[in-house]
Design a protein around this motif. Structure first.
Motif, PDB file in Angstrom:
ATOM      1  N   PRO A  87      -7.792 -11.521  -6.075  1.00 49.98           N
ATOM      2  CA  PRO A  87      -8.359 -12.469  -7.130  1.00 49.98           C
ATOM      3  C   PRO A  87      -9.795 -12.395  -7.253  1.00 49.98           C
ATOM      4  O   PRO A  87     -10.399 -12.971  -6.291  1.00 49.98           O
ATOM      5  CB  PRO A  87      -7.497 -13.470  -6.988  1.00 49.98           C
ATOM      6  N   ILE A  88     -10.322 -12.364  -8.372  1.00 45.14           N
ATOM      7  CA  ILE A  88     -11.748 -12.447  -8.598  1.00 45.14           C
ATOM      8  C   ILE A  88     -12.179 -13.777  -9.492  1.00 45.14           C
ATOM      9  O   ILE A  88     -11.692 -13.600 -10.623  1.00 45.14           O
ATOM     10  CB  ILE A  88     -12.551 -11.196  -8.701  1.00 45.14           C
ATOM     11  N   VAL A  89     -12.834 -14.625  -9.183  1.00 46.37           N
ATOM     12  CA  VAL A  89     -13.470 -15.618  -9.935  1.00 46.37           C
ATOM     13  C   VAL A  89     -14.987 -15.396  -9.958  1.00 46.37           C
ATOM     14  O   VAL A  89     -15.707 -15.751  -9.121  1.00 46.37           O
ATOM     15  CB  VAL A  89     -13.202 -17.191  -9.333  1.00 46.37           C
ATOM     16  N   PHE A  90     -15.425 -15.164 -11.181  1.00 43.67           N
ATOM     17  CA  PHE A  90     -16.800 -15.198 -11.745  1.00 43.67           C
ATOM     18  C   PHE A  90     -17.517 -16.468 -11.777  1.00 43.67           C
ATOM     19  O   PHE A  90     -16.711 -17.389 -12.304  1.00 43.67           O
ATOM     20  CB  PHE A  90     -17.157 -14.396 -12.822  1.00 43.67           C
ATOM     21  N   ILE A  91     -18.764 -16.727 -11.049  1.00 42.49           N
ATOM     22  CA  ILE A  91     -19.306 -17.899 -11.130  1.00 42.49           C
ATOM     23  C   ILE A  91     -20.685 -17.688 -11.751  1.00 42.49           C
ATOM     24  O   ILE A  91     -21.329 -16.620 -11.166  1.00 42.49           O
ATOM     25  CB  ILE A  91     -19.428 -18.508  -9.698  1.00 42.49           C
ATOM     26  N   SER A  92     -21.318 -18.198 -12.686  1.00 43.18           N
ATOM     27  CA  SER A  92     -22.567 -17.871 -13.086  1.00 43.18           C
ATOM     28  C   SER A  92     -23.123 -18.892 -14.147  1.00 43.18           C
ATOM     29  O   SER A  92     -22.366 -19.815 -14.520  1.00 43.18           O
ATOM     30  CB  SER A  92     -22.356 -16.672 -14.134  1.00 43.18           C
ATOM     31  N   SER A  93     -24.334 -19.014 -14.087  1.00 42.79           N
ATOM     32  CA  SER A  93     -25.140 -20.048 -15.076  1.00 42.79           C
ATOM     33  C   SER A  93     -25.021 -19.410 -16.444  1.00 42.79           C
ATOM     34  O   SER A  93     -25.562 -20.200 -17.154  1.00 42.79           O
ATOM     35  CB  SER A  93     -26.450 -20.402 -14.390  1.00 42.79           C
ATOM     36  N   TYR A  94     -24.811 -18.281 -16.614  1.00 42.89           N
ATOM     37  CA  TYR A  94     -24.947 -17.743 -17.923  1.00 42.89           C
ATOM     38  C   TYR A  94     -23.685 -17.800 -18.662  1.00 42.89           C
ATOM     39  O   TYR A  94     -22.580 -18.034 -18.384  1.00 42.89           O
ATOM     40  CB  TYR A  94     -24.935 -16.137 -17.874  1.00 42.89           C
ATOM     41  N   PRO A 107      -9.742  -6.743 -14.713  1.00 37.69           N
ATOM     42  CA  PRO A 107      -8.893  -7.896 -14.503  1.00 37.69           C
ATOM     43  C   PRO A 107      -9.749  -9.001 -13.513  1.00 37.69           C
ATOM     44  O   PRO A 107     -10.347  -8.626 -12.243  1.00 37.69           O
ATOM     45  CB  PRO A 107      -7.588  -7.447 -13.577  1.00 37.69           C
ATOM     46  N   PHE A 108      -9.769 -10.259 -13.925  1.00 33.84           N
ATOM     47  CA  PHE A 108     -10.325 -11.381 -12.938  1.00 33.84           C
ATOM     48  C   PHE A 108      -9.553 -12.691 -13.405  1.00 33.84           C
ATOM     49  O   PHE A 108      -8.642 -12.468 -14.332  1.00 33.84           O
ATOM     50  CB  PHE A 108     -11.794 -11.539 -13.586  1.00 33.84           C
ATOM     51  N   TYR A 109      -9.575 -13.562 -12.393  1.00 33.56           N
ATOM     52  CA  TYR A 109      -8.711 -14.725 -12.544  1.00 33.56           C
ATOM     53  C   TYR A 109      -9.622 -16.070 -12.826  1.00 33.56           C
ATOM     54  O   TYR A 109      -8.855 -17.070 -12.679  1.00 33.56           O
ATOM     55  CB  TYR A 109      -8.189 -14.819 -11.016  1.00 33.56           C
ATOM     56  N   GLY A 110     -10.687 -15.932 -13.458  1.00 35.97           N
ATOM     57  CA  GLY A 110     -11.338 -16.906 -13.784  1.00 35.97           C
ATOM     58  C   GLY A 110     -12.835 -16.877 -13.957  1.00 35.97           C
ATOM     59  O   GLY A 110     -13.458 -15.870 -13.391  1.00 35.97           O
ATOM     60  N   TYR A 111     -13.647 -17.882 -14.579  1.00 37.93           N
ATOM     61  CA  TYR A 111     -14.994 -17.809 -14.648  1.00 37.93           C
ATOM     62  C   TYR A 111     -15.451 -19.156 -14.887  1.00 37.93           C
ATOM     63  O   TYR A 111     -15.015 -19.963 -15.698  1.00 37.93           O
ATOM     64  CB  TYR A 111     -15.380 -17.101 -16.128  1.00 37.93           C
ATOM     65  N   VAL A 112     -16.213 -19.467 -14.054  1.00 40.35           N
ATOM     66  CA  VAL A 112     -16.832 -20.714 -13.770  1.00 40.35           C
ATOM     67  C   VAL A 112     -18.274 -20.762 -14.179  1.00 40.35           C
ATOM     68  O   VAL A 112     -18.969 -20.154 -13.592  1.00 40.35           O
ATOM     69  CB  VAL A 112     -16.541 -21.497 -12.450  1.00 40.35           C
ATOM     70  N   VAL A 113     -18.710 -21.770 -15.101  1.00 39.62           N
ATOM     71  CA  VAL A 113     -20.142 -22.139 -15.471  1.00 39.62           C
ATOM     72  C   VAL A 113     -20.521 -23.028 -14.323  1.00 39.62           C
ATOM     73  O   VAL A 113     -20.129 -23.971 -13.955  1.00 39.62           O
ATOM     74  CB  VAL A 113     -20.399 -22.471 -16.837  1.00 39.62           C
ATOM     75  N   ARG A 114     -21.745 -22.431 -13.672  1.00 35.65           N
ATOM     76  CA  ARG A 114     -22.182 -22.976 -12.258  1.00 35.65           C
ATOM     77  C   ARG A 114     -22.616 -24.461 -12.819  1.00 35.65           C
ATOM     78  O   ARG A 114     -22.496 -25.267 -11.902  1.00 35.65           O
ATOM     79  CB  ARG A 114     -23.339 -22.171 -12.034  1.00 35.65           C
ATOM     80  N   ASN A 115     -23.209 -24.685 -13.774  1.00 33.92           N
ATOM     81  CA  ASN A 115     -23.702 -25.915 -14.246  1.00 33.92           C
ATOM     82  C   ASN A 115     -22.589 -27.137 -14.376  1.00 33.92           C
ATOM     83  O   ASN A 115     -23.086 -28.416 -14.128  1.00 33.92           O
ATOM     84  CB  ASN A 115     -24.388 -26.042 -15.656  1.00 33.92           C
ATOM     85  N   PHE A 116     -21.338 -26.831 -14.078  1.00 31.29           N
ATOM     86  CA  PHE A 116     -20.249 -27.664 -14.233  1.00 31.29           C
ATOM     87  C   PHE A 116     -20.084 -28.363 -12.693  1.00 31.29           C
ATOM     88  O   PHE A 116     -19.096 -29.162 -12.354  1.00 31.29           O
ATOM     89  CB  PHE A 116     -19.028 -27.206 -14.814  1.00 31.29           C
ATOM     90  N   GLY A 117     -20.627 -27.449 -11.770  1.00 30.37           N
ATOM     91  CA  GLY A 117     -20.349 -27.810 -10.415  1.00 30.37           C
ATOM     92  C   GLY A 117     -18.870 -27.551  -9.759  1.00 30.37           C
ATOM     93  O   GLY A 117     -18.182 -27.058 -10.274  1.00 30.37           O
ATOM     94  N   GLN A 118     -18.723 -28.634  -8.783  1.00 25.96           N
ATOM     95  CA  GLN A 118     -17.421 -28.423  -8.140  1.00 25.96           C
ATOM     96  C   GLN A 118     -16.057 -28.925  -9.006  1.00 25.96           C
ATOM     97  O   GLN A 118     -15.084 -28.814  -8.767  1.00 25.96           O
ATOM     98  CB  GLN A 118     -17.406 -29.507  -6.771  1.00 25.96           C
TER      99      GLN A 118
END
Length: 156
Positions: A87-94, A107-118
């Motif tokens: 499983p891959i979760v992308f994390i980026s500020s973009y 295929p990926f399992y999520g995308y998290v915008v870094r500005n939202f933090g934890q």
């Protein structure tokens, strides 16, 4: 024999954290460890591919999209997924649509915008691990069903 299930704990999940900036992995590494994860870090896409292909106990990959020079996170993820499932979760500020769209080619399992933090990171990790586990169970059931159908056809 009686086993107390309250004291039996699963080993910590191992996360490969891929980030090219030097300070971010140190901070994130500590936060991930505080949440009970074992963390391995990679500073670029090529290192991520090598680690992912040589670490069988890897449970999840947390991948930055922009990794500086060399292959980006999407290409690193593509190379990893050609050789193994993870499983891959992308994390980026973009947040630009063209950057996010690049992730939809694999295929990926999520995308998290870094500005939202934890606030968003740990729920995304938890959900990705659960979805991947459910996907693996479904594949096992499908394989068992195919094997059973093949046996039934031979018996008829």
């Amino acid at each position: 024999m009686h086993v107390n299930i309250l004291t039996t704990q699963a080993p910590p999940k191992t996360i490969l954290f891929v980030e090219d900036e030097a300070l971010i992995p140190l901070v994130e590494h500590t936060k991930l460890q505080q949440h009970g994860f074992h963390v391995i870090t990679a500073g670029n896409g090529a290192a991520a591919v090598e680690i992912a292909l040589n670490t069988p106990q890897l449970d999840l990959i947390l991948m930055n999209i922009n990794l500086g020079s060399g292959i980006d996170g999407v290409e690193a993820a593509r190379q990893i997924l050609q050789q193994r499932e993870a499983p891959i979760v992308f994390i980026s500020s973009y947040t630009e649509q063209e950057i996010i769209a690049k992730t939809h080619t694999i295929p990926f399992y999520g995308y998290v915008v870094r500005n939202f933090g934890q606030t968003m990171l740990f729920p995304a990790i938890t959900m990705a691990l659960k979805l991947f586990e459910a996907h693996q169970r479904l594949k096992e059931l499908e394989e068992a069903l195919r094997a059973s159908e093949a046996r039934d056809r031979r018996c008829v």
